[in-house]
Design an enzyme around this catalytic site. Structure first.
Site, PDB file in Angstrom:
ATOM      1  N   ARG A  93       0.849  -1.204   0.000  1.00 52.12           N
ATOM      2  CA  ARG A  93       0.000   0.000   0.000  1.00 52.12           C
ATOM      3  C   ARG A  93       0.882   1.250   0.000  1.00 52.12           C
ATOM      4  NH1 ARG A  93      -0.654   2.244   5.359  1.00 52.12           N
ATOM      5  NH2 ARG A  93       0.460   0.936   6.850  1.00 52.12           N
ATOM      6  N   ASN A 148      11.392   0.634   1.097  1.00 59.79           N
ATOM      7  CA  ASN A 148      10.335   1.632   1.267  1.00 59.79           C
ATOM      8  C   ASN A 148       9.646   1.497   2.623  1.00 59.79           C
ATOM      9  OD1 ASN A 148       7.744   3.240   0.394  1.00 59.79           O
ATOM     10  ND2 ASN A 148       7.053   1.181   0.938  1.00 59.79           N
ATOM     11  N   SER A 169      13.481  10.834   3.327  1.00 60.97           N
ATOM     12  CA  SER A 169      12.495  11.876   3.641  1.00 60.97           C
ATOM     13  C   SER A 169      13.231  13.201   3.709  1.00 60.97           C
ATOM     14  CB  SER A 169      11.843  11.584   4.990  1.00 60.97           C
ATOM     15  OG  SER A 169      11.190  12.743   5.476  1.00 60.97           O
ATOM     16  N   TYR A 223      12.214   9.881  13.899  1.00 59.31           N
ATOM     17  CA  TYR A 223      11.918   9.492  12.518  1.00 59.31           C
ATOM     18  C   TYR A 223      12.915  10.165  11.573  1.00 59.31           C
ATOM     19  CZ  TYR A 223       9.487   9.494   8.010  1.00 59.31           C
ATOM     20  OH  TYR A 223       9.178   9.358   6.678  1.00 59.31           O
ATOM     21  N   ALA A 224      13.102  11.484  11.758  1.00 61.01           N
ATOM     22  CA  ALA A 224      14.043  12.225  10.902  1.00 61.01           C
ATOM     23  C   ALA A 224      15.440  11.626  11.025  1.00 61.01           C
ATOM     24  CB  ALA A 224      14.043  13.701  11.295  1.00 61.01           C
ATOM     25  N   ALA A 225      15.808  11.218  12.248  1.00 63.81           N
ATOM     26  CA  ALA A 225      17.145  10.640  12.459  1.00 63.81           C
ATOM     27  C   ALA A 225      17.296   9.308  11.719  1.00 63.81           C
ATOM     28  CB  ALA A 225      17.402  10.455  13.953  1.00 63.81           C
TER      29      ALA A 225
HETATM   30  P1  NAP Z   1       2.231   4.053   4.958  1.00 60.50           P
HETATM   31  O1  NAP Z   1       1.081   4.304   4.075  1.00 60.50           O
HETATM   32  O2  NAP Z   1       2.082   4.152   6.429  1.00 60.50           O
HETATM   33  O3  NAP Z   1       2.883   2.636   4.575  1.00 60.50           O
HETATM   34  C1  NAP Z   1       3.950   2.136   5.322  1.00 60.50           C
HETATM   35  C2  NAP Z   1       4.500   0.927   4.615  1.00 60.50           C
HETATM   36  O4  NAP Z   1       5.563   0.375   5.404  1.00 60.50           O
HETATM   37  C3  NAP Z   1       3.436  -0.174   4.473  1.00 60.50           C
HETATM   38  O5  NAP Z   1       3.652  -0.867   3.279  1.00 60.50           O
HETATM   39  C4  NAP Z   1       3.715  -1.059   5.691  1.00 60.50           C
HETATM   40  O6  NAP Z   1       3.345  -2.409   5.493  1.00 60.50           O
HETATM   41  C5  NAP Z   1       5.229  -0.959   5.778  1.00 60.50           C
HETATM   42  N1  NAP Z   1       5.676  -1.220   7.149  1.00 60.50           N
HETATM   43  C6  NAP Z   1       5.472  -0.452   8.247  1.00 60.50           C
HETATM   44  N2  NAP Z   1       5.990  -1.038   9.331  1.00 60.50           N
HETATM   45  C7  NAP Z   1       6.540  -2.205   8.907  1.00 60.50           C
HETATM   46  C8  NAP Z   1       7.207  -3.267   9.555  1.00 60.50           C
HETATM   47  N3  NAP Z   1       7.398  -3.284  10.876  1.00 60.50           N
HETATM   48  N4  NAP Z   1       7.629  -4.313   8.817  1.00 60.50           N
HETATM   49  C9  NAP Z   1       7.413  -4.347   7.475  1.00 60.50           C
HETATM   50  N5  NAP Z   1       6.781  -3.368   6.794  1.00 60.50           N
HETATM   51  C10 NAP Z   1       6.344  -2.317   7.521  1.00 60.50           C
HETATM   52  O7  NAP Z   1       3.401   5.051   4.600  1.00 60.50           O
HETATM   53  P2  NAP Z   1       3.935   5.618   3.221  1.00 60.50           P
HETATM   54  O8  NAP Z   1       3.625   7.045   3.204  1.00 60.50           O
HETATM   55  O9  NAP Z   1       3.552   4.767   2.084  1.00 60.50           O
HETATM   56  O10 NAP Z   1       5.500   5.485   3.525  1.00 60.50           O
HETATM   57  C11 NAP Z   1       6.381   4.678   2.774  1.00 60.50           C
HETATM   58  C12 NAP Z   1       7.799   5.204   2.975  1.00 60.50           C
HETATM   59  O11 NAP Z   1       7.875   6.566   2.549  1.00 60.50           O
HETATM   60  C13 NAP Z   1       8.246   5.199   4.439  1.00 60.50           C
HETATM   61  O12 NAP Z   1       9.606   4.830   4.510  1.00 60.50           O
HETATM   62  C14 NAP Z   1       8.079   6.637   4.851  1.00 60.50           C
HETATM   63  O13 NAP Z   1       8.940   6.992   5.900  1.00 60.50           O
HETATM   64  C15 NAP Z   1       8.430   7.360   3.566  1.00 60.50           C
HETATM   65  N6  NAP Z   1       7.928   8.730   3.479  1.00 60.50           N
HETATM   66  C16 NAP Z   1       6.576   8.981   3.484  1.00 60.50           C
HETATM   67  C17 NAP Z   1       6.142  10.300   3.379  1.00 60.50           C
HETATM   68  C18 NAP Z   1       4.677  10.685   3.337  1.00 60.50           C
HETATM   69  O14 NAP Z   1       4.364  11.874   3.325  1.00 60.50           O
HETATM   70  N7  NAP Z   1       3.742   9.747   3.278  1.00 60.50           N
HETATM   71  C19 NAP Z   1       7.077  11.342   3.310  1.00 60.50           C
HETATM   72  C20 NAP Z   1       8.431  11.034   3.326  1.00 60.50           C
HETATM   73  C21 NAP Z   1       8.840   9.729   3.398  1.00 60.50           C
HETATM   74  P3  NAP Z   1       1.861  -2.935   5.940  1.00 60.50           P
HETATM   75  O15 NAP Z   1       0.876  -1.904   5.525  1.00 60.50           O
HETATM   76  O16 NAP Z   1       1.705  -4.214   5.168  1.00 60.50           O
HETATM   77  O17 NAP Z   1       1.884  -3.168   7.413  1.00 60.50           O
END
Ligand code: NAP
Length: 255
Positions: free
Chosen positions: A17, A93, A145, A158-160
């Site tokens: 997702r 990711n 990020s 998180y930032a770290a």
């Molecule tokens: P999200 O919708 O919360 O999705 C998080 C993803 O990480 C999901 O696929 C989840 O898997 C997986 N995940 C979380 N904890 C996990 C664990 N313990 N083991 C294995 N998988 C795990 O977030 P997103 O926005 O798509 O974020 C994806 C990446 O982009 C992250 O690294 C996040 O830090 C980075 N990011 C996001 C943003 C933003 O604005 N959204 C900005 C900067 C960076 P399940 O759903 O299957 O549990």
């Protein structure tokens, strides 16, 4: 209909997702075989998998369950990666957040976050890079990020984790460059995913600060990742590329 790329395989963590699913979709569109991991989003992962199989019948797709908070799950995926004969790309990711003011950070929760966002990545890369170096060709990408380079009130740990990711990837890029492997970080600003659901009431105010006036979409992050995985990006390595609608370029107010 895509052109297949002789079964070039890319593995994406957290691909069920959000941004991860955008990365999976865009890689599939470019013709790669894609395997992704998911932790809790089983239904979404199944739906994505069925859609891809139907849309791109000449390519191979698979999904594996793994929780990167658990070291044994990291080892299981690492074993899968090191056995892959045609592994060409790895995208880390999967990630979590932890909201806490910097002076209030709880070490155990910080370590849990570091395990998922950073340590699991290092161990998966260790396994993935070997088949790539053998083939003298590969692509490693981490989703970072812009918080790694900016003050993120209430999100210091998180930032770290993202700062650690960026530093690690830069050193890695230098170490593997002569083996035909590139390593880059894609650093989103605000992306329209469930990760930001808890900040929904602040969205309008945040969008006013973003020069393009909106959050990025998961597929836009996926398109950048797919470009970096592609042949045109062979010379890009050690880079940290923001994809944030200009947010990190802006001083934050208009005349
Ligand atoms: P999200 O919708 O919360 O999705 C998080 C993803 O990480 C999901 O696929 C989840 O898997 C997986 N995940 C979380 N904890 C996990 C664990 N313990 N083991 C294995 N998988 C795990 O977030 P997103 O926005 O798509 O974020 C994806 C990446 O982009 C992250 O690294 C996040 O830090 C980075 N990011 C996001 C943003 C933003 O604005 N959204 C900005 C900067 C960076 P399940 O759903 O299957 O549990």
């Amino acid at each position: 209909m895509s052109t297949t790329l002789n079964n070039k395989q890319v593995f994406v963590t957290g691909g069920g997702r959000g941004i991860g699913a955008g990365v999976v979709r865009m890689l599939a569109k470019e013709g790669y075989d894609v395997t992704f991991s998911y932790r809790s989003a089983e239904t979404k992962a199944d739906t994505l998998l069925s859609t891809l199989i139907e849309q791109y019948p000449d390519q191979n797709f698979a999904a594996l369950r793994a929780d990167f908070a658990m070291r044994e799950d990291v080892e299981k995926i690492a074993a899968h990666l090191s056995k892959s004969n045609q592994l060409y790309g790895f995208v880390h990711n999967a990630g979590m957040t932890y909201d806490a003011l910097a002076p209030m950070v709880d070490q155990s929760r910080g370590e849990d976050l570091m395990q998922v966002n950073f340590w699991s990545m290092t161990q998966l890369i260790k396994a993935a890079v070997r088949p790539m170096m053998r083939e003298k060709s590969g692509r490693i990408i981490a989703i970072g990020s812009i918080t790694a380079r900016m003050g993120a009130q209430g999100n210091a740990t998180y930032a770290a984790t993202k700062g650690a990711t960026a530093s690690f990837m830069k050193s890695l890029s230098v170490e593997v460059a002569r083996k035909g492997v590139t390593a880059n970080v894609v650093s989103p600003g605000y992306v329209d995913t469930e990760m930001l659901a808890t900040y929904a009431d602040k969205r309008e105010a945040v969008e006013k600060r973003i020069p393009i006036g909106r959050y990025a979409k998961s597929n836009e992050i996926g398109s950048l990742v797919a470009f970096l995985v592609g042949p045109q990006a062979a010379c890009i390595t050690g880079a940290e590329i923001p994809i944030d609608g200009g947010l990190s370029a802006s001083i934050g107010f208009k005349n």
